[in-house]
Design a protein around this motif. Sequence first.
Motif, mmCIF file in Angstrom:
data_model
loop_
_atom_site.group_PDB
_atom_site.id
_atom_site.type_symbol
_atom_site.label_atom_id
_atom_site.label_comp_id
_atom_site.label_asym_id
_atom_site.label_seq_id
_atom_site.Cartn_x
_atom_site.Cartn_y
_atom_site.Cartn_z
ATOM 1 N N THR A 163 0.714 -1.178 0.071
ATOM 2 C CA THR A 163 0.150 -0.150 0.097
ATOM 3 C C THR A 163 0.844 1.210 0.073
ATOM 4 N N GLN A 164 1.951 1.257 0.838
ATOM 5 C CA GLN A 164 2.676 2.431 0.970
ATOM 6 C C GLN A 164 3.696 2.512 -0.423
ATOM 7 N N CYS A 165 4.260 1.581 -0.907
ATOM 8 C CA CYS A 165 5.112 1.954 -1.987
ATOM 9 C C CYS A 165 4.477 1.673 -3.443
ATOM 10 N N PHE A 166 3.432 1.227 -3.372
ATOM 11 C CA PHE A 166 2.605 0.937 -4.837
ATOM 12 C C PHE A 166 1.337 2.073 -4.770
ATOM 13 N N CYS A 167 0.858 2.334 -3.915
ATOM 14 C CA CYS A 167 -0.679 2.868 -3.672
ATOM 15 C C CYS A 167 -0.662 4.415 -3.139
ATOM 16 N N TYR A 168 -0.291 4.286 -1.957
ATOM 17 C CA TYR A 168 -0.875 5.567 -1.345
ATOM 18 C C TYR A 168 0.140 6.941 -1.927
ATOM 19 N N HIS A 169 1.321 6.928 -2.373
ATOM 20 C CA HIS A 169 1.655 7.943 -2.839
ATOM 21 C C HIS A 169 1.395 8.605 -4.136
ATOM 22 N N TRP A 170 0.468 7.880 -4.712
ATOM 23 C CA TRP A 170 -0.426 8.484 -6.000
ATOM 24 C C TRP A 170 -1.300 9.629 -5.549
ATOM 25 N N THR A 171 -1.990 9.569 -4.125
ATOM 26 C CA THR A 171 -2.702 10.572 -3.979
ATOM 27 C C THR A 171 -2.075 11.252 -2.510
ATOM 28 N N SER A 172 -1.364 10.904 -1.770
ATOM 29 C CA SER A 172 -1.053 11.340 -0.574
ATOM 30 C C SER A 172 0.481 12.020 -0.696
ATOM 31 N N PRO A 173 0.816 12.772 0.158
ATOM 32 C CA PRO A 173 2.272 13.266 0.474
ATOM 33 C C PRO A 173 3.188 12.192 0.630
ATOM 34 N N LEU A 174 4.473 12.029 -0.052
ATOM 35 C CA LEU A 174 5.335 10.814 0.042
ATOM 36 C C LEU A 174 5.763 10.862 1.565
ATOM 37 N N GLN A 175 5.794 11.862 2.014
ATOM 38 C CA GLN A 175 6.024 11.906 3.891
ATOM 39 C C GLN A 175 5.368 11.050 4.386
ATOM 40 N N ASP A 176 3.970 10.838 3.911
ATOM 41 C CA ASP A 176 2.909 10.259 5.020
ATOM 42 C C ASP A 176 3.579 8.702 4.945
ATOM 43 N N THR A 177 4.300 8.161 3.862
ATOM 44 C CA THR A 177 4.598 6.649 3.910
ATOM 45 C C THR A 177 5.791 6.399 4.734
ATOM 46 N N TYR A 200 14.323 4.657 0.497
ATOM 47 C CA TYR A 200 14.220 5.370 -0.520
ATOM 48 C C TYR A 200 13.291 6.647 -0.598
ATOM 49 N N HIS A 201 12.296 6.332 0.092
ATOM 50 C CA HIS A 201 11.474 7.533 0.130
ATOM 51 C C HIS A 201 11.980 8.560 1.020
ATOM 52 N N GLY A 217 15.156 3.071 -22.304
ATOM 53 C CA GLY A 217 13.961 2.655 -22.760
ATOM 54 C C GLY A 217 12.956 3.023 -21.991
ATOM 55 N N ASN A 218 11.652 2.372 -21.965
ATOM 56 C CA ASN A 218 10.515 2.528 -21.158
ATOM 57 C C ASN A 218 10.571 1.643 -19.948
ATOM 58 N N VAL A 219 11.086 2.357 -18.884
ATOM 59 C CA VAL A 219 11.260 1.821 -17.441
ATOM 60 C C VAL A 219 9.941 1.451 -16.894
ATOM 61 N N ARG A 220 9.008 2.294 -17.300
ATOM 62 C CA ARG A 220 7.470 2.058 -16.676
ATOM 63 C C ARG A 220 6.795 0.789 -16.842
ATOM 64 N N LEU A 221 7.363 -0.031 -17.810
ATOM 65 C CA LEU A 221 7.158 -1.286 -18.031
ATOM 66 C C LEU A 221 7.348 -2.097 -16.976
ATOM 67 N N PHE A 222 8.195 -1.833 -16.261
ATOM 68 C CA PHE A 222 8.849 -3.013 -15.224
ATOM 69 C C PHE A 222 8.475 -2.629 -13.695
ATOM 70 N N LEU A 223 8.266 -1.273 -13.565
ATOM 71 C CA LEU A 223 7.871 -0.962 -12.178
ATOM 72 C C LEU A 223 6.940 0.143 -12.206
ATOM 73 N N SER A 224 5.822 -0.083 -12.635
ATOM 74 C CA SER A 224 4.811 1.066 -13.088
ATOM 75 C C SER A 224 4.100 1.843 -12.207
ATOM 76 N N SER A 225 4.069 1.163 -10.783
ATOM 77 C CA SER A 225 3.219 1.814 -9.701
ATOM 78 C C SER A 225 4.261 2.448 -8.541
ATOM 79 N N THR A 226 5.626 2.130 -8.554
ATOM 80 C CA THR A 226 6.230 2.904 -7.569
ATOM 81 C C THR A 226 6.737 4.205 -7.763
ATOM 82 N N PHE A 227 7.230 5.166 -6.701
ATOM 83 C CA PHE A 227 7.477 6.355 -6.814
ATOM 84 C C PHE A 227 8.857 6.415 -7.572
ATOM 85 N N VAL A 228 9.816 5.515 -7.679
ATOM 86 C CA VAL A 228 10.713 5.366 -8.392
ATOM 87 C C VAL A 228 10.618 5.679 -9.672
ATOM 88 N N VAL A 229 9.665 5.135 -10.340
ATOM 89 C CA VAL A 229 9.243 5.382 -11.847
ATOM 90 C C VAL A 229 8.598 7.079 -11.671
#
Length: 308
Positions: free
Chosen positions: A11-25, A54-55, A155-167
């Motif tokens: 949830t914290q590495c793949f989901c919540y950072h999409w809608t919440s401040p990264l600090q909250d993870t 990483y965060h 190339g397109n790195v989003r193919l491999f880690l599409s949901s993390t903040f790294v991408v």
Amino acid sequence: RSSTANTIFVTQCFCYHWTSPLQDTIAPLLKGYQVGFEMGDTGRACWCLMGRMYHLFFISLALDSIQKELEAATHVLTQLKQDGTQVFIILLLTTVKKRRGLDAEACDDIMDSMLATAASTRAFDMAVYVNLMKLEVFVFFQQWQEAVDLVQKAGNVRLFLSSTFVVVRYTFLAALTYLKAAQSSSGWKKRQMKKCAHKTIQLLRGWAKNGNVNVVHYLRILGAELAVLNGKKEKAKESFNAAIAASRRIGFLQDRALAHELTSAYFKAQGDDYWTDYHIECSRTSYQEWGCSEKVEQLYVRCKDVKE
């Protein structure tokens, strides 16, 4: 409860950072690390530890503090024989040392070796992380040609880690790299780089539209550089000021330093020594606060050159 660490990691590495401040993870990932150990789920506990580290880097915790935590984490992972996770921690530690001006050549060798290993073993997730950290370094030292070469090769790195903040972070740096490449090019190459930049920026705009608060300041920075590329001087000034303000609000110190540095470069190109000097000083102050001694020295020399 036995799956708590895994749930927190996902949830914290793949989901919540999409809608919440990264600090909250940060706090939840620490809890996941602690709970994982309590339940004997050391693998997931270490994943939470890695995600948290990483965060912390992305939100700009002081580099000396991050280095101490990473060195302690490396020791723990060695004892637990968590070699897979340890590689990612060593990569981040290498990047932090590079930023601080420690063992610079050794850091480059480590990253190159990791990337070669990732390629030979087809470890695509590892390759994404290494490419991001190398890109971080190139942008950090304003090595734009090396940066664009890396982005095109990766190339397109989003193919491999599409949901993390790294991408998300990689996407921002790639867009900035394309814009810088377009600014220094002409003819067909300039059109190609500008097209790549627009395509990448559209991704970030889509994420912001869907509620990602962590990319707003990225878009401000990119908007300023796009205005520079299009020759819109007043728009560029307004956008750079907005980029600095947005970076300050989100609290990502390294991005505020970068925004000031890019603003300084813009005013230098305009022949405005006062604002060039002002923004170099602001950038130096921010990098100093973050703990980047080598960068501070580099900017000191640049500031000295401007004054002379």
